[in-house]
Scaffold this active site. Structure first.
Site, PDB file in Angstrom:
ATOM      1  N   ASP A 294       0.944  -1.247  -0.017  1.00 61.66           N
ATOM      2  CA  ASP A 294       0.014  -0.058   0.053  1.00 61.66           C
ATOM      3  C   ASP A 294       0.945   1.389   0.055  1.00 61.66           C
ATOM      4  O   ASP A 294       1.989   1.005   0.038  1.00 61.66           O
ATOM      5  CB  ASP A 294      -0.831   0.017   1.223  1.00 61.66           C
ATOM      6  CG  ASP A 294      -2.324   0.738   0.860  1.00 61.66           C
ATOM      7  OD1 ASP A 294      -2.432   1.712   0.538  1.00 61.66           O
ATOM      8  OD2 ASP A 294      -3.374  -0.062   1.009  1.00 61.66           O
ATOM      9  N   HIS A 351      -4.351   6.343   2.982  1.00 55.95           N
ATOM     10  CA  HIS A 351      -4.823   5.102   2.520  1.00 55.95           C
ATOM     11  C   HIS A 351      -4.194   3.952   3.162  1.00 55.95           C
ATOM     12  O   HIS A 351      -4.737   3.089   3.740  1.00 55.95           O
ATOM     13  CB  HIS A 351      -4.665   5.187   0.827  1.00 55.95           C
ATOM     14  CG  HIS A 351      -5.473   3.821   0.262  1.00 55.95           C
ATOM     15  ND1 HIS A 351      -4.919   2.583   0.381  1.00 55.95           N
ATOM     16  CD2 HIS A 351      -6.696   3.757  -0.214  1.00 55.95           C
ATOM     17  CE1 HIS A 351      -5.641   1.746  -0.233  1.00 55.95           C
ATOM     18  NE2 HIS A 351      -6.876   2.403  -0.457  1.00 55.95           N
ATOM     19  N   SER A 560     -11.159  -1.354  -0.392  1.00 54.07           N
ATOM     20  CA  SER A 560      -9.753  -1.237   0.241  1.00 54.07           C
ATOM     21  C   SER A 560     -10.020  -1.289   1.700  1.00 54.07           C
ATOM     22  O   SER A 560      -9.159  -1.999   2.165  1.00 54.07           O
ATOM     23  CB  SER A 560      -9.199   0.147   0.047  1.00 54.07           C
ATOM     24  OG  SER A 560      -8.584   0.217  -1.291  1.00 54.07           O
TER      25      SER A 560
END
Length: 916
Positions: A294, A351, A560
């Protein structure tokens, strides 16, 4: 650039039609309403026919049934056309060009088309939306043998030193840099044939970087016909799978949640009736290793200890492994994770921080949120964009012993093994992951598409779709529109991004195949972000669901968020029994998912039930679910670097034997000196219940000298504080975690104190503090500290000798023994030794300053009847130590309670027989 030409000839008299699948790499830059120019001409160029600005000449656009939604055109990377023949058999050249702009690329075909037209705005079906191209091309060298005209090594050298091989450099399109995609080994002794072949294949992958995207596109087209390469792939950006929905919801005294018909101002996804995590946590808090690919965790500087970085969040301390993480976003890549610059992901990495918290935020610490796996460690592969970096990160994490890998990323294009389509560079990494027996979960995508994104749709990957707080498929059209959403019409509630009405609006499904595996909560999931993160409205792909408050917690929405829930549940299962293979892990999640055995195209097998799945993995003895299991501590040794490695993770043992474990992405060809060997029989004995490491043959037998516990709280079903299972003694004592630490920082040419591969093990916090707080390279010119780093928990040991045992009868294999950490100055090695082994290792007498080296009590690796269950486990649970069939039902105890598999339904080693 156009690739993937597929002819489907249908004769019709003199004329016939052909269907062409044409991929344009720049599809990510297309927008509805763009004017495009398409020309078809004879190869000689003396005749051409063009159509501009969407006018139609003699061609119909082939929609495949879903190219428009209410007349709104969508961008896409794959276009289908019907083209009409004039009967000529000459070669043609097809050119696609944006009106008033450069030619993107061309393709010579055997098509009989003279005239065709382009549909204005590039109208497409949303499930085939592709991502922008990058300035990199991945090539697979066709012949990597010593006598090859262009091996992978010589290709890299020709680019790095172009003066010596200018002809080769020019034939490649003059790339500015080249590097191997994967670090690979050359010694494949004892490897399975499949793993050995994979290592050879991965050694042939090279990524070429060009000065611009245009140059990369041209090079990809040129090299596609170069016989020196078996595959040529243009690298694409891909997308993180989070949506920027509801970016400005207010904070209130009631919590973080925005006004909704269903309150979400708490961790709603973890509750009973959703994922049922509390029932799982009653049995295990988890301690497996999760690999995460990620944008990166929350990063800060660390002036106190002079580290290059630290994890900057109160809820993520001692979660990320410094030793086994890598920054693939940096150029060149580096060990040190960092805050990424503005671009694909927002500064401060929201994120990647959010995904990390869902999977593994520390639980029961009185602050913030609880991750799915409370005590799991995380190996982090940080990236910014590109399939090449994704592939390298997946392979890297598999080589660091990750038992499950999470990828909250996907792209509409990409496949493995599709006839006529170039395999993605991610494919060999997926093969490595599977052969290491790691599990991978990936997000399905966020565009309400009827197909799952890649690589989630690969058969080796668990694809995860998203649900909302009502346990329905996540679809923003079912919820009130926010100020940044579409507010009228059939797409009310979808984010108003200008990319198309359903982009980031809901979970993809498997309606058009391949099928979805599972679903997990996706909408308004609270988790960790870096303290001080702020909303960025210009970044639509960075998880911007909230004003990221200074406190370091925020909501995100998207698949996600779904994937790390499943990854965390896999980690709980692999904590309960580290020996279960990836097939067994999938089958148990499937068996207890909310779908009740029914496979839905929208919901897959349903939501995982963490509580029921963990209970199944634990198994039953005497009619009770056991509160703990034992698992072997595999023993390996590297004599070159004078290091011993002890681990309960078969994935890590396999990577260490291959040599991948010590390697880093900048190692290149891995030297044989990096390989570990199984410990000699003078130190450890064969593990009868687990006989083959992943990717190896039976000739390389796993060995261990002791077994550890898989849960931290084994006391239950008690009378007077004593565990009662049948006639078993149980263990009346506290259990404590055994930590593995590492110093893997070789520095050639410097003092031996800094040139080392070394592991340490500890149960005492004082020793951990000493190892992680002491600079072992003082005076060698480093600006930052070189310390040991905490890697992971390797199981649990008994704090005291348990009730009913003597713990000093070495002739009885069912008796626990003291476990010591000892150092030999003569051999310059550390070892973990049972008390009964100390006499055989007379030079091993020292320990770290201030410690006796006593770690706790463990059961030795003794299996008197050889059926696969250690004597200590049999005594603990009341099974027969000799005989192998405790209840006399004709089934061996190991069949009814397998050490490395799922217990068959209805089986119990202490139920149903004539002996009871």
């Amino acid at each position: 650039m156009m690739v993937d030409l597929d002819h489907a000839v249908m004769p019709s008299g003199r004329e016939h039609r052909e269907r062409m699948h044409i991929e344009i790499s720049h599809a990510g830059s297309m927008r509805a309403g763009d004017a495009w120019r398409a020309c078809a001409q004879q190869h000689s160029g003396d005749r051409s026919s063009c159509a501009e600005d969407g006018s139609v000449r003699h061609v119909a656009f082939f929609s495949g049934g879903d190219c428009f939604r209410n007349g709104v055109a969508r961008p896409r990377s794959v276009f289908r056309f019907y083209m009409c023949s004039d009967g000529e058999k000459t070669m043609k050249k097809l050119t696609i060009q944006k009106a008033g702009a450069r030619v993107l690329g061309s393709l010579r075909t055997s098509s009989l088309t003279i005239a065709l037209a382009w549909v204005a705005g590039a109208a497409v079906a949303q499930e085939n939306y592709g991502s922008p191209a990058l300035n990199r091309v991945v090539v697979l060298v066709a012949d990597n043998s010593a006598g090859s005209s262009l091996s992978a090594a010589s290709l890299v050298q020709a680019v790095q030193q172009p003066d010596g091989r200018s002809d080769v450099h020019a034939s490649l399109g003059k790339p500015v840099s080249a590097r191997a995609v994967f670090s690979t080994v050359t010694d494949t002794t004892d490897m399975s044939e499949e793993l050995a072949q994979l290592e050879e294949l991965m050694a042939r992958y090279v990524v070429l970087e060009y000065g611009s995207v245009d140059e990369a596109i041209s090079a990809q087209y040129m090299l596609s016909s170069d016989r020196r390469f078996a595959n040529v792939e243009l690298v694409h950006e891909g997308r993180l799978a989070a949506t920027p929905n509801d970016p400005r919801f207010p904070y209130s005294s009631g919590g973080w949640g925005p006004p909704d018909p269903v309150p979400v101002d708490y961790q709603w996804a973890s509750q009973a009736g959703i994922l049922d995590l509390p029932a799982a946590w009653d049995r295990t808090k988890g301690w497996a290793t999760i690999g995460i690919v990620d944008s990166g965790p929350p990063i800060g500087t660390d002036p106190t200890t002079r580290r290059e970085y630290r994890i900057d969040h109160e809820d993520l301390q001692q979660v990320v492994s410094y030793t086994h993480s890598w920054n693939f976003a940096a150029v060149p890549s580096t060990r040190y994770l960092a805050t990424l610059p503005n671009g694909l992901v927002q500064t401060l990495n929201p994120h990647g921080s959010h995904v990390l918290g869902i999977a593994a935020a520390r639980g029961n610490n009185g602050i913030g949120v609880a991750g799915t796996c409370w005590n799991c460690s995380v190996n982090y592969g940080q990236f910014s964009s590109g399939e090449d970096n994704i592939a390298a990160a997946i392979a890297y994490l598999a080589d660091k012993g990750s038992q499950v890998i999470n990828l909250s990323w996907g792209d509409a294009v990409g496949s493995c093994g599709t006839p006529g389509v170039t395999d993605s560079v991610i494919c060999p990494a997926l093969a490595k992951m599977a052969l290491r027996d790691s599990t991978m979960a990936a997000s399905a995508g966020n565009d309400l598409a009827t197909s799952v994104e890649f690589p989630a749709r690969d058969s080796r990957v668990i694809s995860v779709g998203g649900t909302d707080p009502l346990n329905d498929q996540w679809d923003e059209r079912d919820w009130p529109a926010g100020p940044s959403d579409i507010t009228t019409g059939p797409y009310t509630g979808c984010p108003n991004l200008g990319l198309g009405p359903l982009i980031e609006c809901g979970s993809n499904s498997g309606l058009a195949g391949p099928i979805l595996d599972f679903v997990a909560p996706a909408r308004k999931i609270i988790s960790t972000v870096q303290v001080g993160s702020v909303y960025r409205s210009d970044l639509v792909d960075a998880c911007n669901d909230s004003n990221f408050a200074p406190a370091g917690y925020a909501y995100c929405t998207g698949t996600s968020m779904s994937a790390p829930f499943v990854s965390g549940i896999v980690a709980l299962l692999r904590s309960a029994n580290p020996l279960l293979n990836r097939t067994s892990i999938y089958s148990v999640i499937k068996a207890y998912a909310s779908g009740g055995g029914f496979l839905s195209t929208v919901m897959g097998w349903g939501r995982p039930n963490a509580g029921a799945s963990v209970e199944k993995v634990m198994g039953k003895v005497g009619g009770h679910t056991v509160p703990t299991r034992l698992t072997p501590m595999f023993a390996l040794v590297n004599n070159t670097y004078k290091d011993r490695l002890y681990t309960t993770r078969p994935q890590l043992a396999s990577a260490a034997i291959a040599g991948n474990y010590l390697a880093t992405p900048d190692t290149g060809t891995i030297p044989s000196t990096y390989s570990y060997a199984t410990a000699p029989t003078t130190e450890a004995s064969a593990v009868w219940g687990y006989e083959v490491y992943p990717g190896y043959t039976w000739t390389l037998r796993p060995r261990a000298s002791f077994w550890v516990f898989t849960t931290s709280d084994p006391i239950s079903f008690t009378t007077g504080g004593r565990l009662l299972l049948g006639t078993g003694l149980g263990v009346q004592t506290a259990l404590k975690p055994l930590y593995r630490l590492s110093f893997l920082d070789p520095q050639p040419g410097v003092a031996p104190a800094c040139d080392r591969f070394e592991h340490a093990y500890a149960t005492e916090q004082a020793v951990i503090d000493y190892l992680t707080g002491t600079d072992f390279c003082t005076g060698h010119g480093y600006t930052a500290q070189r310390t040991f780093n905490v890697d992971a928990i390797e199981g649990y040991v008994m704090a005291t000798c348990p009730y009913g045992y003597t713990c000093n009868n070495f002739a009885d294999g069912s008796e626990p023994q003291k476990l010591f950490r000892r150092y030999s100055a003569a051999e310059d090695k550390w070892a973990l030794l049972l008390e009964s082994q100390l006499a055989s290792f007379p030079s091993y007498t020292a320990d770290w300053p201030g410690s006796t080296g006593f770690l706790g009590y463990v059961f030795p690796n003794v299996d008197t009847d050889g059926e696969g269950l250690p004597d200590g486990l049999e005594r603990m649970y009341g099974m027969a130590i000799v005989g192998g069939d405790s209840d006399c039902d004709g089934l061996a105890d190991e069949v009814e309670f397998p050490i490395a598999g799922l217990q068959p339904a209805g089986y119990d080693p202490l139920a149903g027989g004539t002996c009871l």
